[in-house]
Design an enzyme around this catalytic site. Structure first.
Site, PDB file in Angstrom:
ATOM      1  CG  HIS A 195      77.433 -25.291 102.615  1.00 25.63           C
ATOM      2  ND1 HIS A 195      76.876 -26.437 102.078  1.00 25.63           N
ATOM      3  CD2 HIS A 195      76.440 -24.359 102.592  1.00 25.63           C
ATOM      4  CE1 HIS A 195      75.610 -26.199 101.746  1.00 25.63           C
ATOM      5  NE2 HIS A 195      75.306 -24.949 102.062  1.00 25.63           N
TER       6      HIS A 195
ATOM      7  CG  HIS B 146      68.711 -28.115  98.541  1.00 25.42           C
ATOM      8  ND1 HIS B 146      67.818 -27.843  99.546  1.00 25.42           N
ATOM      9  CD2 HIS B 146      69.904 -27.606  98.957  1.00 25.42           C
ATOM     10  CE1 HIS B 146      68.437 -27.182 100.524  1.00 25.42           C
ATOM     11  NE2 HIS B 146      69.713 -27.024 100.194  1.00 25.42           N
TER      12      HIS B 146
ATOM     13  CG  ASP C 146      69.842 -25.821 104.202  1.00 28.15           C
ATOM     14  OD1 ASP C 146      70.818 -25.092 104.467  1.00 28.15           O
ATOM     15  OD2 ASP C 146      69.478 -26.040 103.028  1.00 28.15           O
TER      16      ASP C 146
ATOM     17  CG  HIS D 128      76.071 -22.281  98.194  1.00 23.39           C
ATOM     18  ND1 HIS D 128      74.892 -21.681  97.824  1.00 23.39           N
ATOM     19  CD2 HIS D 128      75.823 -22.892  99.382  1.00 23.39           C
ATOM     20  CE1 HIS D 128      73.972 -21.931  98.753  1.00 23.39           C
ATOM     21  NE2 HIS D 128      74.518 -22.654  99.710  1.00 23.39           N
TER      22      HIS D 128
HETATM   23 FE    FE Z   1      71.223 -25.911 101.325  1.00 25.23          FE
HETATM   24 ZN    ZN Z   2      73.554 -23.805 101.386  1.00 26.62          ZN
END
Ligand code: FE
Ligand code: ZN
Length: 277
Positions: A78, A193, A82, A136
């Site tokens: 996406h 993450h 980050d 998300h």
């Molecule tokens: Fe992220």
């Molecule tokens: Zn994200």
């Protein structure tokens, strides 16, 4: 003549399905920024190498250099900074091509190739199924290396958690997670993450009596004390301990006082509790 057939079979040249020639895939996990993981995936047969969600460029360049690998592709799940922060520098320095959701082409730096749900792309001989997982973000996709039993899921699924709903509804995210839930239970899940410890603490608030969850948290706490990654996980472990996969657990439903609610409503409730945790 069965013995003869069996014997002939034994002496036949080994084909591509033989376990000795089983396709190998090398996966390197890079810990960057506060809690991000970048993955480098290398196919030794073709020499192709992909970086999945390169948040930054330099650590990727260092690993490429050290292994004498050439970066051929970037796969973005996406558009968040980050996950795409290293795109342009890596493309400029390696000439790799950048793949992401077609619907995100306007917001993926260096975008080259668009994919949609159900597409099959490749890294050398390795087949990669693209699964669209909005929730998300609206364009979020995950990359499933089918024969390697590996899923790179960006910010859709985390160890004992799932991504926040920035651009999607609870229903969209729930449907996305149902797609992942249907993959083989042995699937290795590579999240973007390291959010595990907080996720696990939250999971215990909604399902305090879950024995597997309690045991898993003990292991997780030990790993984090030594600053070791808790990712990858497996679908099997997530089915047992991830509250966002457990809306059909009667105990969990009762803990939330939602025994007669629809699965998606229970999911939405867990998501909002986690947002305020
Ligand atoms: Fe992220
Ligand atoms: Zn994200």
């Amino acid at each position: 003549m069965d013995w003869l057939n069996a014997m002939l079979k034994r002496w036949q040249p080994k084909g591509p399905d033989d376990s000795r020639t089983k396709k190998m895939l090398i996966i390197r996990q890079l810990s960057v920024l506060n809690d991000n993981y970048i993955y480098l995936v290398h196919d030794p047969v073709s020499g192709e190498t992909a970086a999945i969600d390169p948040a930054v460029a330099q650590p990727v360049l260092d690993v490429l250099d050290k292994n004498k690998w050439k970066l051929t592709a970037i796969l973005n799940t996406h558009h968040h900074g980050d996950h795409v922060g290293g795109n342009l520098e890596l493309k400029q320095k390696t000439g790799c091509t950048i793949t992401a959701a077609l619907s995100d082409q306007h917001r993926i730096p260096g975008f080259d190739r668009g994919v949609v749900d159900g597409d099959e792309i490749t890294l050398g001989q390795h087949k990669i199924q693209v699964i669209s997982t909005p929730g998300h973000t609206s364009g979020h996709v995950v990359y499933h290396f089918i024969d390697d039993c590996a899923l790179f899921c960006g910010d859709t699924l985390f160890v004992m958690g799932c991504g926040r709903l920035f651009e999607g509804t609870a229903e969209q995210m729930w449907l996305s997670l149902q797609k992942l839930k249907a993959l083989p239970v042995a699937t290795q899940i590579y999240c973007a993450h390291e959010y595990t410890q907080t996720n696990g603490r939250f999971a215990l608030t909604v399902e305090p009596g879950n024995r597997q969850l309690q045991q898993r948290m003990e292991v997780i706490n030990q790993l984090r004390e030594k600053q070791l990654p808790t990712v990858p996980t497996t679908l099997e472990q997530e089915l047992a301990t991830n509250p966002f996969f457990r809306e059909d657990s009667v105990v969990l439903q009762e803990n939330l006082g939602m025994a007669n609610s629809k699965p998606v409503e229970i999911f939405a409730k867990i998501r909002s509790l986690k947002d305020n945790f």
